[in-house]
Design a protein around this motif. Structure first.
Motif, PDB file in Angstrom:
ATOM      1  N   VAL A 205       1.606  -2.558 -14.005  1.00 17.84           N
ATOM      2  CA  VAL A 205       0.950  -3.818 -13.221  1.00 17.84           C
ATOM      3  C   VAL A 205       0.563  -4.751 -14.120  1.00 17.84           C
ATOM      4  CG1 VAL A 205      -1.009  -4.046 -11.541  1.00 17.84           C
ATOM      5  CG2 VAL A 205      -0.018  -1.821 -11.808  1.00 17.84           C
ATOM      6  N   PRO A 206       0.909  -5.963 -13.586  1.00 16.84           N
ATOM      7  CA  PRO A 206       0.535  -7.358 -14.217  1.00 16.84           C
ATOM      8  C   PRO A 206      -0.847  -7.628 -14.304  1.00 16.84           C
ATOM      9  CG  PRO A 206       2.428  -7.745 -12.906  1.00 16.84           C
ATOM     10  CD  PRO A 206       1.786  -6.426 -12.630  1.00 16.84           C
ATOM     11  N   GLU A 207      -1.480  -8.213 -15.300  1.00 19.91           N
ATOM     12  CA  GLU A 207      -2.957  -8.673 -15.424  1.00 19.91           C
ATOM     13  C   GLU A 207      -3.242  -9.392 -14.142  1.00 19.91           C
ATOM     14  OE1 GLU A 207      -4.370  -9.622 -19.789  1.00 19.91           O
ATOM     15  OE2 GLU A 207      -2.565 -10.837 -19.218  1.00 19.91           O
ATOM     16  N   PHE A 213      -5.853  -3.045  -8.110  1.00 19.70           N
ATOM     17  CA  PHE A 213      -5.218  -1.665  -7.870  1.00 19.70           C
ATOM     18  C   PHE A 213      -6.496  -0.722  -8.568  1.00 19.70           C
ATOM     19  CE2 PHE A 213      -1.347  -3.663  -7.675  1.00 19.70           C
ATOM     20  CZ  PHE A 213      -0.221  -2.568  -7.414  1.00 19.70           C
ATOM     21  N   ALA A 214      -6.970  -0.005  -7.338  1.00 22.80           N
ATOM     22  CA  ALA A 214      -8.088   0.948  -7.844  1.00 22.80           C
ATOM     23  C   ALA A 214      -7.369   2.318  -7.305  1.00 22.80           C
ATOM     24  CB  ALA A 214      -9.246   0.501  -6.744  1.00 22.80           C
ATOM     25  N   PRO A 215      -7.917   3.360  -8.055  1.00 21.55           N
ATOM     26  CA  PRO A 215      -7.377   4.631  -7.698  1.00 21.55           C
ATOM     27  C   PRO A 215      -7.814   5.174  -6.406  1.00 21.55           C
ATOM     28  CG  PRO A 215      -8.508   4.772  -9.746  1.00 21.55           C
ATOM     29  CD  PRO A 215      -8.765   3.390  -9.385  1.00 21.55           C
ATOM     30  N   GLY A 216      -6.680   5.870  -5.628  1.00 24.21           N
ATOM     31  CA  GLY A 216      -6.919   6.055  -4.360  1.00 24.21           C
ATOM     32  C   GLY A 216      -5.960   5.034  -3.303  1.00 24.21           C
ATOM     33  N   ARG A 217      -5.716   3.757  -3.922  1.00 25.22           N
ATOM     34  CA  ARG A 217      -5.128   2.834  -2.943  1.00 25.22           C
ATOM     35  C   ARG A 217      -3.745   3.348  -2.442  1.00 25.22           C
ATOM     36  NH1 ARG A 217      -3.223  -3.440  -4.634  1.00 25.22           N
ATOM     37  NH2 ARG A 217      -2.505  -3.806  -2.579  1.00 25.22           N
ATOM     38  N   ILE A 238      -5.054   4.112 -13.391  1.00 22.63           N
ATOM     39  CA  ILE A 238      -4.461   2.961 -14.108  1.00 22.63           C
ATOM     40  C   ILE A 238      -5.369   2.927 -15.202  1.00 22.63           C
ATOM     41  CG2 ILE A 238      -6.300   1.471 -12.822  1.00 22.63           C
ATOM     42  CD1 ILE A 238      -4.332  -0.593 -13.073  1.00 22.63           C
ATOM     43  N   ALA A 239      -4.573   2.463 -16.321  1.00 23.46           N
ATOM     44  CA  ALA A 239      -5.033   2.565 -17.533  1.00 23.46           C
ATOM     45  C   ALA A 239      -6.344   1.357 -17.755  1.00 23.46           C
ATOM     46  CB  ALA A 239      -4.103   1.739 -18.698  1.00 23.46           C
TER      47      ALA A 239
END
Length: 367
Positions: A205-207, A213-217, A238-239
């Protein structure tokens, strides 16, 4: 002669008058489009199918790899041997520990017999209390040495087992990082196992998009082997930090392929719908770079002149790009030849079929 002089003077006068009034520059034909609203932009991210669990397998002791029993792509089951170390040194250590245990047990037997004898003498008051206490202490010390030797023997037995690397579960060998004859350290990865079960897609995922991008999306996954068929997915993780070289964030997307066959390493695309509902969009050909910033040539509908305006753009699509700010609905922009225009230049607006376009000003409430 006077007539020639008079004619020359009139010609010079006419030439001077014509130089004072330059003809107005002709309007340049320009392809124009009206900023339109579109559904939330759909961004695509290339990825690779990976296993949910990918443990790195390593020996718990160091040594020389004597045998490698599997290769990349081999299916393995839980407990199956994958590689073996040269166990010569481990066997010697085990024999040494067992010998030490036997010696400690012999010393304990001697201390026990001495204690029993001294107890009998002490009961008959033939030896002093201090001598009897010394034998009790010697017996306890011998017991401690036996426990120590027994523990060391157990460690040696375990290390002998550690000389064989076994699979922790069912799966496929995804990577091989050591070969027979190589000396490896304890904990050095020898194999990577892709365990059976859940499958995920690894994307970068680009900056600029990481904040959304949050977990659960909710996302959608499309496999290259099955174009047009999208499976529901969810962003699992996501890292927390970007890659030092690529400056992208590694993200894993869980998805359910149903009955579809999914192979490890298979190429896939992950689609994410931009949040915020409808947004303005313009063709990619309308984007102009000015001093390192994106800009558009916006048309003054009343005067048919163009003016350069900085804008903020969203993720680029295949043909259109969303405009986050700097443009109002209904405004006209030049969609081709943007590098040939000048500030304030008059244009002749045309459409894609070379037909004249009647510029309709944007509504007042949209400005």
């Amino acid at each position: 002669m006077p007539r020639s002089i008079l004619l020359a003077g009139l010609l010079a006068l006419v030439a001077g008058c014509s130089g004072d009034a330059e003809p107005e520059a002709a309007a340049r034909p320009a392809l124009v489009v009206q900023a339109r609203t579109q559904g939330a932009a759909l961004s695509a991210y290339a990825g690779e199918v990976r296993a949910r669990h990918e443990p790195a397998l390593a020996f718990r002791i160091g040594g020389k790899v004597a045998r490698r029993l599997v290769d990349v792509g081999d299916r393995v089951k839980a407990g199956q041997a994958l590689a073996e170390l040269d166990a010569s040194d481990v066997s010697l250590q085990r024999e040494s520990a067992q010998a030490a245990l036997a010696s400690a047990e012999s010393d304990l037997a001697l201390a026990a017999s001495e204690l029993e004898r001294y107890k009998s003498l002490f009961d008959r008051q033939l030896v002093s209390r201090s001598l009897y206490d010394a034998r009790v202490s010697a017996h306890e010390a011998a017991q401690a040495r036996v426990r120590q030797a027994r523990a060391q023997a157990s460690v040696s037995e375990n290390q002998a087992d550690y000389a064989v690397l076994r699979a922790p579960g069912r799966g496929v060998i995804a990577q091989r990082l050591a070969e027979a004859g190589q000396v490896v350290a304890a904990g050095q990865t020898v194999f990577v196992l892709a365990e059976d079960g859940e499958r995920e897609v690894l994307i970068s995922v680009p900056e600029r998009d990481a904040a959304g991008f949050a977990p659960g999306r909710k996302l959608a996954v499309e496999l290259w082997s099955m174009p047009g068929r999208r499976f529901p997915g969810v962003l699992r993780e996501i890292a927390p930090a970007a890659d030092a070289q690529a400056r992208t964030f590694a993200a894993r997307v869980s998805f359910d392929p149903g009955q579809a066959s999914v192979d490890l390493g298979q190429s896939a695309r992950v689609y994410a719908t931009a949040e915020g509902g409808e947004e303005l969009a313009v063709p990619l050909s309308a984007v102009y770079e000015h001093e390192g910033q994106a800009a558009l040539w916006v048309v003054d509908a009343a005067k048919s002149t163009v003016h350069l305006r900085p804008v903020q753009l969203g993720p680029y699509g295949e043909r259109w790009v969303p405009v986050k700010s700097g443009l109002q609905p209904g405004e006209w922009v030049v969609a081709a030849g943007v590098h040939l225009l000048l500030e304030g230049q008059r244009i002749k607006p045309i459409d894609g079929d070379n037909r004249p376009v009647e510029l309709v000003p944007a509504p007042a409430d949209a400005r």
